[in-house]
Design an enzyme around this catalytic site. Structure first.
Site, short mmCIF file in Angstrom:
data_model
loop_
_atom_site.label_atom_id
_atom_site.label_comp_id
_atom_site.label_asym_id
_atom_site.label_seq_id
_atom_site.Cartn_x
_atom_site.Cartn_y
_atom_site.Cartn_z
CE1 TYR A 67 -4.02 0.80 -0.40
CE2 TYR A 67 -4.71 -1.62 0.85
CZ TYR A 67 -4.82 -0.12 0.17
OH TYR A 67 -6.34 0.05 -0.18
CD GLU A 69 -4.94 5.45 1.07
OE1 GLU A 69 -4.74 6.29 1.87
OE2 GLU A 69 -5.73 4.74 0.55
CG ASP A 220 -8.74 9.48 -23.88
OD1 ASP A 220 -7.25 8.94 -24.89
OD2 ASP A 220 -8.75 8.89 -24.06
CB THR A 246 -5.45 2.77 -22.36
OG1 THR A 246 -4.07 3.00 -23.27
CG2 THR A 246 -6.06 3.30 -22.26
CE LYS A 249 -7.28 1.29 -25.78
NZ LYS A 249 -7.09 2.35 -24.46
NE ARG A 255 -6.69 -4.45 -19.07
CZ ARG A 255 -7.17 -4.47 -20.44
NH1 ARG A 255 -6.57 -5.11 -21.67
NH2 ARG A 255 -7.79 -4.10 -21.46
N1 PLP Z 1 -10.04 6.37 -24.38
C1 PLP Z 1 -8.91 5.85 -25.24
C2 PLP Z 1 -9.54 6.97 -26.25
C3 PLP Z 1 -9.65 4.26 -25.53
O1 PLP Z 1 -9.72 4.21 -27.01
C4 PLP Z 1 -9.83 3.61 -24.95
C5 PLP Z 1 -10.13 2.13 -24.99
O2 PLP Z 1 -10.37 1.63 -25.58
C6 PLP Z 1 -9.43 4.75 -23.56
C7 PLP Z 1 -9.67 6.04 -22.98
C8 PLP Z 1 -10.04 3.43 -21.82
O3 PLP Z 1 -8.54 3.20 -21.27
P1 PLP Z 1 -9.62 1.60 -20.13
O4 PLP Z 1 -10.37 0.52 -20.69
O5 PLP Z 1 -7.90 1.44 -20.04
O6 PLP Z 1 -10.12 2.34 -19.00
#
Ligand code: PLP
Length: 417
Positions: A67, A69, A220, A246, A249, A255
């Site tokens: 842990y 935090e 994002d 993320t 990918k 993950r």
């Molecule tokens: N943002 C985008 C553009 C995504 O394609 C994804 C997932 O496919 C996410 C955020 C969310 O990721 P997670 O599945 O880890 O919550």
């Protein structure tokens, strides 16, 4: 790790299901089945990848027991801001992980490596700069956006006032529409990035529009982050105020999520992650993120990222040559969308049929979708996982022809009815 012929050259026990079976025969057996599926299938899901055994081992390490935090950074007091003792080593690890990610993207932005997922990262990023009810201008799910970009069934669509810009008749993000809507709506945040968009996103133009209307600009880059890291897609750093991603990918890590922010937003981002959105950080996953970042800094990684894009261009080209409709007519990144509107079956039908022959991809909406999101008129195809397994352009061209053979069978069956 599996190579392209589905042989496993692992030195780490990725096939650890026999060990797990000693405690839980059921769980061990299910992992074994999934292991074999992953090994034997052609994996074309654009959001997936195979991380290295070192990443897997870090994620399965004793750090799972710890842990921690709070944050490791030394604040003005000279102490770390953790709420637990015994954090000496995870403090060093988390700081090291942050430094590595700044190197990967060659940026001086603040980075928070604690988000448990991409959705958590977006949740915290919005919280850092917005209040409930504030307006976000973003891309819809149908046109390639993500659930967290304002879908009505997601927290984003419920907490914030969502407005959307469109794609043009060819499926490209319509920058004129972005500007027109931004001027009209005056959003507090302009958001870009996507789950199913195959073209280069014009970050400088977005930033210019955001500046013109006094909005924050957030990217994002979950899907394209690995390409950005490898120099195969322009970078949003220097343009966006906040960048989320993320790590699992195209980045090929564990993950999880990351948030980068201009230094002046650092404190707001940190408190939006902990204590607002999350509790204890997953230090084992942070270790996996650090190993992933080290890998992304190697020259081989650059080669990988460029190969992903070259493979995708060849794969898409083979479909175009066979007369298929591709959204936007091509691809600049790791994915493309086949538009199946002219066929007598849905994206889901093709996804299910390909599953039966060991090809895994997913159904996807196309712009101006006429079917429901459960059926869809398209499929999304990505090259990141099979490139990790060593596939080159000709291998992907062959897969395109295999998919075409299945499509032809389905058409013949529909015609015979
Ligand atoms: N943002 C985008 C553009 C995504 O394609 C994804 C997932 O496919 C996410 C955020 C969310 O990721 P997670 O599945 O880890 O919550």
């Amino acid at each position: 790790m599996f190579n392209k012929d589905a042989t496993d050259n692992s030195t780490y026990n990725v096939d650890n299901f026999e060990f797990i079976k000693k405690t839980s025969p059921k769980v061990g057996a299910l992992i074994e089945q999934e292991y074999n599926r992953q090994k034997n299938n052609i994996e074309l899901i654009a959001s997936e990848n195979y991380c290295s055994e070192a990443v897997l081992a870090a994620c399965g390490s004793c750090l799972s027991w710890k842990y921690a935090e709070g944050y490791p950074y030394v604040r003005t007091s000279g102490n770390t801001s953790r709420y637990y003792g015994g954090t000496k080593f995870v403090d060093e690890l988390e700081e090291y992980c942050c430094d590595l990610w700044r190197q990967v993207f060659d940026t001086d932005y603040h980075v928070n490596v604690q988000p448990h997922s991409g959705s958590q990262a977006n949740f915290a990023a919005y919280k850092a700069i917005l209040n409930p009810g504030d307006t976000i201008l973003s891309l819809t799910l149908d046109n390639g956006g993500h659930l967290t970009h304002g879908s009505s069934v997601n927290f984003s669509g419920k907490l914030y006032n969502m407005e959307f810009y469109d794609v043009d008749a060819n499926g490209f993000i319509d920058m004129e529409d972005v500007r027109r809507k931004a001027l009209e709506i005056k959003p507090k945040l302009i958001l870009t990035g996507a789950s199913a968009y195959s073209r280069i996103i014009d970050f400088p133009k977005f930033a210019e529009i955001a500046k013109e209307v006094g909005a924050y600009f957030m990217v994002d880059m979950a899907h394209i982050a690995g390409l950005v890291a490898g120099g195969a897609h322009p970078s949003p750093f220097g343009y966006a105020d906040i960048v989320t991603t993320t790590t699992h990918k195209t980045l090929r890590g564990p993950r999880g999520g990351l948030i980068f922010a201009r230094p002046e937003l650092a404190k707001k981002v940190d408190s939006a992650v902990f204590p607002y959105a999350q509790g204890g950080p997953l230090e084992h996953i942070i270790a996996g993120k650090a190993v992933c970042a080290e890998e992304a800094l190697k020259p081989e990684y650059k080669e990988y990222a460029h190969q992903v894009v070259a493979n995708c261009a060849a794969f898409c080209d083979e479909f175009l040559k066979m007369g298929y409709d591709v959204v936007t007519g091509g691809t600049d990144n790791h994915l493309f969308l086949l538009d199946l509107s002219k066929f007598p079956f849905s994206g889901k039908d093709l996804q299910d049929r390909l599953d039966e022959v060991g090809i895994t991809l997913n159904k996807n909406c196309v712009p101006n979708e006429k079917r429901t999101p459960k059926e869809t008129s398209g499929v999304r195809i990505g090259t990141a996982p099979m490139t990790t397994r060593g596939y080159k352009e000709d291998d992907f061209r062959e897969v395109a022809r295999k998919i075409d053979a299945v499509v032809k069978e389905m058409v013949a069956e529909a015609e015979a009815k």
